[in-house]
Design a protein around this motif. Structure first.
Motif, PDB file in Angstrom:
ATOM      1  N   ASP A 172       0.899  -1.218   0.028  1.00 36.07           N
ATOM      2  CA  ASP A 172      -0.124   0.042   0.024  1.00 36.07           C
ATOM      3  C   ASP A 172       0.676   1.233   0.039  1.00 36.07           C
ATOM      4  O   ASP A 172       1.873   1.312   0.720  1.00 36.07           O
ATOM      5  CB  ASP A 172      -0.638   0.214   1.131  1.00 36.07           C
ATOM      6  N   GLY A 173       0.289   2.237  -0.850  1.00 30.19           N
ATOM      7  CA  GLY A 173       1.231   3.399  -0.846  1.00 30.19           C
ATOM      8  C   GLY A 173       1.084   4.243  -2.040  1.00 30.19           C
ATOM      9  O   GLY A 173       0.368   3.860  -2.962  1.00 30.19           O
ATOM     10  N   HIS A 174       1.885   5.310  -2.343  1.00 29.13           N
ATOM     11  CA  HIS A 174       1.851   6.090  -3.503  1.00 29.13           C
ATOM     12  C   HIS A 174       2.680   5.588  -4.323  1.00 29.13           C
ATOM     13  O   HIS A 174       4.077   5.477  -4.072  1.00 29.13           O
ATOM     14  CB  HIS A 174       2.232   7.656  -3.011  1.00 29.13           C
ATOM     15  N   LEU A 178      -8.429   9.730 -15.973  1.00 36.43           N
ATOM     16  CA  LEU A 178      -8.250   8.621 -15.189  1.00 36.43           C
ATOM     17  C   LEU A 178      -8.901   8.218 -13.997  1.00 36.43           C
ATOM     18  O   LEU A 178      -9.257   9.279 -13.300  1.00 36.43           O
ATOM     19  CB  LEU A 178      -6.732   8.741 -14.662  1.00 36.43           C
ATOM     20  N   ALA A 179      -9.563   7.185 -13.703  1.00 37.07           N
ATOM     21  CA  ALA A 179     -10.295   6.740 -12.712  1.00 37.07           C
ATOM     22  C   ALA A 179      -9.770   5.676 -11.682  1.00 37.07           C
ATOM     23  O   ALA A 179      -9.252   4.595 -12.270  1.00 37.07           O
ATOM     24  CB  ALA A 179     -11.802   6.167 -13.249  1.00 37.07           C
ATOM     25  N   LEU A 180      -9.763   5.601 -10.549  1.00 40.69           N
ATOM     26  CA  LEU A 180      -9.109   4.865  -9.623  1.00 40.69           C
ATOM     27  C   LEU A 180      -9.701   5.091  -8.141  1.00 40.69           C
ATOM     28  O   LEU A 180     -10.132   6.292  -7.767  1.00 40.69           O
ATOM     29  CB  LEU A 180      -7.559   5.178  -9.307  1.00 40.69           C
ATOM     30  N   PRO A 218       3.675  12.727 -15.006  1.00 43.40           N
ATOM     31  CA  PRO A 218       3.550  11.848 -13.888  1.00 43.40           C
ATOM     32  C   PRO A 218       2.528  12.283 -13.044  1.00 43.40           C
ATOM     33  O   PRO A 218       2.331  13.519 -12.635  1.00 43.40           O
ATOM     34  CB  PRO A 218       5.014  11.994 -13.137  1.00 43.40           C
ATOM     35  N   LEU A 219       1.929  11.293 -12.372  1.00 45.44           N
ATOM     36  CA  LEU A 219       0.952  11.431 -11.264  1.00 45.44           C
ATOM     37  C   LEU A 219       1.313  10.715 -10.247  1.00 45.44           C
ATOM     38  O   LEU A 219       1.974   9.557 -10.271  1.00 45.44           O
ATOM     39  CB  LEU A 219      -0.646  10.964 -11.744  1.00 45.44           C
ATOM     40  N   ARG A 220       0.923  11.186  -9.005  1.00 42.72           N
ATOM     41  CA  ARG A 220       1.085  10.310  -7.756  1.00 42.72           C
ATOM     42  C   ARG A 220       0.027   9.986  -7.190  1.00 42.72           C
ATOM     43  O   ARG A 220      -0.873  10.357  -6.684  1.00 42.72           O
ATOM     44  CB  ARG A 220       1.888  11.356  -6.717  1.00 42.72           C
ATOM     45  N   LEU A 221      -0.289   8.549  -7.316  1.00 45.46           N
ATOM     46  CA  LEU A 221      -1.643   8.107  -6.957  1.00 45.46           C
ATOM     47  C   LEU A 221      -1.309   6.810  -5.937  1.00 45.46           C
ATOM     48  O   LEU A 221      -0.294   6.106  -6.049  1.00 45.46           O
ATOM     49  CB  LEU A 221      -1.991   6.988  -8.240  1.00 45.46           C
ATOM     50  N   TYR A 222      -2.486   6.767  -5.272  1.00 51.01           N
ATOM     51  CA  TYR A 222      -2.219   5.388  -4.065  1.00 51.01           C
ATOM     52  C   TYR A 222      -2.933   4.339  -4.356  1.00 51.01           C
ATOM     53  O   TYR A 222      -4.155   4.211  -4.890  1.00 51.01           O
ATOM     54  CB  TYR A 222      -3.163   6.126  -3.056  1.00 51.01           C
TER      55      TYR A 222
END
Length: 827
Positions: free
Chosen positions: A619-621, A634-636, A648-652
């Motif tokens: 688990d993490g970014h 983008l869907a998350l 770049p995106l920072r996503l969890y």
């Protein structure tokens, strides 16, 4: 061309010349069925396994027990139907006799059974999806209740007639309550021509033919004999003038096969070739798709093989292996989708070198050259995590004048499956593939002191668990040790993966030494038992040359099977090809350029969607980069954001599989090449609260727990509307977050099965602020001292928020810590 990057396998058993697997794209076997991806008790509860690992598999059928059935403590058909159907599942087979508690089923007579049949049918009829259930009224009647396998003809006929009478009675009872019911049978433990011929003739005569014909194929011999079984069955249909019925092998394979990609490809190829449905057998614990899902949301190598299988589209085509209808040999299946301009080959089951010759490559579809992309799904154990399969090669190949190309595969491993994807060659060259050096070592080849070396996973021991070789090593005392000699090519950091089993009922420790020095403690989480292998990932620093890795036993017995060393070349990174993603709508495929991942681009227009299955080790970014020609959405985790091309995106991401969807903005289009993901899961920016920070009410209490993240856990939440654990969390921003719960529990109910571990899940109602409680299911963690994580999307407001755990009707799990990570972390 060596496309594996592995150190060569041991010389024993390798052929001097490559084996040849031939694929003929010009010979169609009919539309891809995906019938062999089913499971018996593959779903344990709603949410076990998770939606993110169920949806990608496109499961055609599962077999579960009737609601409230006493045979197992979970896996009730109606209780899991919501999970199954919302993730695209096809049909649920109801194993009706699993209403009984004992195994084999207690024989109380047909008069006892009929009222149970009535109740089962009425409950199914009340379900809104009742037309997607299939009734299996009898299970293994050749052994249970009727003894149809007796060799004596007179006894057989007496038992057969009693079975037929009961079949007719139950069949008509079901149809009287549900006139459109579909009924499956006879459901024997194997294929028996005598009974099948008599059964079909009786069913035809009495108008009680099953709508689905079922039997089991469980022995390794089935890999050799199934084709003759299927051919005999179809010949019997023709002889009796019966139109072809759907065939379902509703239990297949044994322990040594499940979770092993190289074994699974052998089974799936023969079922898909014959266009029959098939469900993996239930030998162990419910809720893990029969050995292919780790914990709740984490894929292993078997899961990735089935993910590849689910990605086949178009028609399957003829595949000729070196030894057709043979046990434990190289086998394969393949597909051609002319509309997508893709051919795919899945193969595995043998050590050594393989030449995959693809014939009949249509020039009108592929042109004069193809890009061949080769990837490997390795065996990672039943409970061992497996990252996205590593791409071994992307190569441009000229199509020969005779319409063929040959893709060489060097040093294939028998427990691995491999996927070859052919797409049209375009301008430019694919990016070079970096395959780090790696080598595998069998534990039994080490110097062993004070340990046992049991045999595992051979044909002679088909009921036994798989092992990487044919042995494993068990170290059970502080004096036991294993000294393994390894040689590495360069100074550097190496990832060390240990396949192990720990059935001690608590985390177990060993000491790891490199060249006899610098001991470190290795802690192995619990597994179902010593033979049910998981994977422990470590990191070691090694100078170039030869070294001795020593593992010294502790107080608990731990089984060691295989150790893998891989050179670390940087932060984990994976590129997910858009042309191989799941799609919605009608996107087009553009292969004009072979640059980048080499497989072209997926062109999304309004209403189109591409869904990527993205693996996270924890688990993490992570850094996520959409490689696209234009801005996409983008869907998350239920949040949608705008993603600029190559930005770049920072996503969890949660540990395991994450479904990431890309769509084109309204009235625009975007050509997407890939979704690139890097990082090891950063906790930076996440909120973290240990158990000691919770406010407790009712019977909830704080107790010491040595293996909990902060040394304490909250226990005894639930069994009352008053007991609760409330955390106050402070969010820096409003919006969607992922709540990660570190939890443990080990509820079980022993139903007396010799081969099923009947674990139970716990639930908790989680409330954020004044919101609606969300019921969350927590799978058994094998012990009270093993803490797993489960991620739940929640919405937080800026500032203080309450996160409360309750359960008025049962016990919640132990809670060791909660963390909250913002889904999108602005840079």
């Amino acid at each position: 061309m060596d496309v594996t990057g592995h150190a060569p396998p041991p010389a024993r058993g390798r052929a001097s010349a490559p084996q040849r697997l031939t694929v003929d794209l010009a010979v169609s076997e009919g539309p891809v069925l995906l019938g062999a991806n089913g499971a018996l008790y593959g779903i344990g509860d709603d949410g076990v396994p998770s939606d993110a690992v169920l949806a990608p598999l496109k499961i055609t059928s599962v077999t579960q027990k009737p609601e409230g059935g006493a045979q197992h403590p979970n896996g009730d058909a109606l209780s899991v139907s919501g999970s199954f159907f919302r993730n695209g599942g096809g049909e649920i087979n109801v194993m009706m006799q699993d209403v009984y508690a004992r195994w084999p089923y207690e024989d109380l007579g047909i008069d006892d059974y009929l009222p149970r049949v009535d109740e089962i049918v009425k409950e199914v009829m009340a379900d809104p999806h009742h037309d997607r259930f299939v009734y299996i009224p009898f299970n293994e009647p050749d052994c249970i209740w009727y003894d149809l396998g007796v060799p004596d003809r007179e006894r057989y006929e007496a038992n057969r007639d009693r079975f037929f009478e009961d079949w007719r009675t139950v069949y008509r009872r079901i149809r009287s309550l549900d006139p459109d019911a579909r009924i499956a049978g006879p459901n024997e433990t194997g294929y028996h021509p005598r009974l099948m011929s008599d059964f079909l003739a009786f069913g035809q005569r009495e108008n009680v033919l099953p709508h689905v014909v079922t039997w089991h194929e469980l022995s390794p011999d089935s890999l050799r004999e199934f084709q003759s079984h299927h051919d005999d069955y179809r010949a019997t249909e023709r002889r009796l003038g019966i139109a072809p019925l759907r065939v379902s092998i509703d239990e297949y394979a044994n322990r040594r096969d499940l979770s092993v990609p190289g074994q699974l490809v052998q089974w799936v190829s023969m079922f898909e070739r014959n266009k029959v449905y098939a469900n993996q057998a239930y030998w162990d614990a419910a809720g893990n798709m029969d050995g292919n899902v780790v914990r709740t949301n984490i894929p292993n190598g078997g899961w990735w093989f089935f993910r590849w299988y689910a990605g086949l589209t178009g028609d399957t085509v003829e595949v000729t292996p070196p030894q057709p209808h043979s046990v434990d040999t190289l086998q394969g299946l393949a597909s051609l989708d002319s509309s997508r301009r893709q051919a795919q080959v899945l193969l595995g089951g043998s050590d050594g070198d393989v030449d995959v010759e693809v014939r009949g490559v249509p020039r009108a579809v592929f042109g004069r050259a193809v890009v061949a992309t080769v990837a490997e799904a390795a065996w990672s154990g039943y409970e061992g995590q497996h990252a996205a399969p590593r791409v071994l090669a992307r190569t441009v190949l000229e199509v020969a004048a005779d319409g063929s190309v040959t893709v060489p595969l060097s040093g294939a491993r028998r427990m691995s499956a491999y996927r070859i994807v052919l797409t049209p060659g375009g301008a430019g060259a694919p990016s070079a593939v970096c395959v780090p050096w790696s080598a595998s070592y069998e534990a039994e080849d080490a110097a062993i002191t004070g340990g046992r070396v049991p045999t595992r996973g051979t044909v002679a021991d088909a009921d036994g668990y798989a092992a990487s070789g044919t042995n494993a090593v068990s170290l059970g005392t502080p004096g036991g040790r294993m000294d393994l000699t390894v040689t590495v090519p360069a100074d550097g950091t190496y990832d060390l993966a240990i396949l192990y089993g720990n059935g001690s009922g608590a985390p177990a420790g060993q000491k790891l030494l490199v060249d006899g020095a610098h001991p470190v403690t290795v802690t192995y989480p619990s597994t179902q038992d010593r033979a049910h292998l998981a994977k422990k990932d470590l990191r070691v620093e090694l100078p170039a040359g030869t070294h001795v890795l020593t593992l010294v036993g502790g107080d608990a017995e731990v089984t060691l099977d295989r150790l893998d060393l891989t050179a670390r070349t940087g932060a984990p990174w994976a590129s997910y090809e858009a042309t191989l993603a799941d799609i919605g709508g009608s996107p087009s495929y553009d292969y004009s350029s072979s640059a980048g991942v080499g497989t072209g681009a997926l062109v999304l227009r309004e209403g189109d969607r591409a869904v990527f299955d993205v693996y996270a080790p924890r688990d993490g970014h992570y850094t996520v980069v959409p490689r696209a020609s234009a801005t996409v959405w983008l869907a998350l985790h239920g949040e949608r954001l705008t993603a600029a091309p190559d930005r770049p995106l920072r996503l969890y991401l949660v540990a395991g599989n994450n479904r990431v969807a890309l769509t084109a903005p309204t009235a625009r289009q975007a050509a997407v090449r890939s979704l690139d993901v890097s990082g090891a899961g950063s906790a930076g920016g996440a909120l973290s609260y240990d158990a000691a920070s919770a406010a407790l009410t009712g019977a909830a209490r704080l107790v010491g727990s040595a293996h909990a993240p902060g040394g304490f856990c909250v226990d005894d939440v639930g069994d009352s509307p008053h007991g609760a654990a409330e955390f106050t969390v402070h969010a820096l921003h409003s919006g969607r977050h992922v709540l990660v719960v570190h939890y443990a529990h080990d509820d079980r109910r022993d139903t007396g099965h010799a081969y099923n571990t009947d674990i139970l899940s716990r639930t908790a109602d989680i409330t954020v602020g004044a919101g609606t409680p969300l019921r969350v299911t927590f799978k058994n963690t094998w012990s009270l001292d093993d803490y797993w994580t489960l991620g739940v999307p929640v919405d937080l407001r800026k500032g203080a928020n309450s996160v409360t755990f309750r359960n008025a009707t049962g016990r919640a799990p132990r809670i060791g810590r909660i963390e909250l990570g913002r889904v999108f972390l602005p840079s």
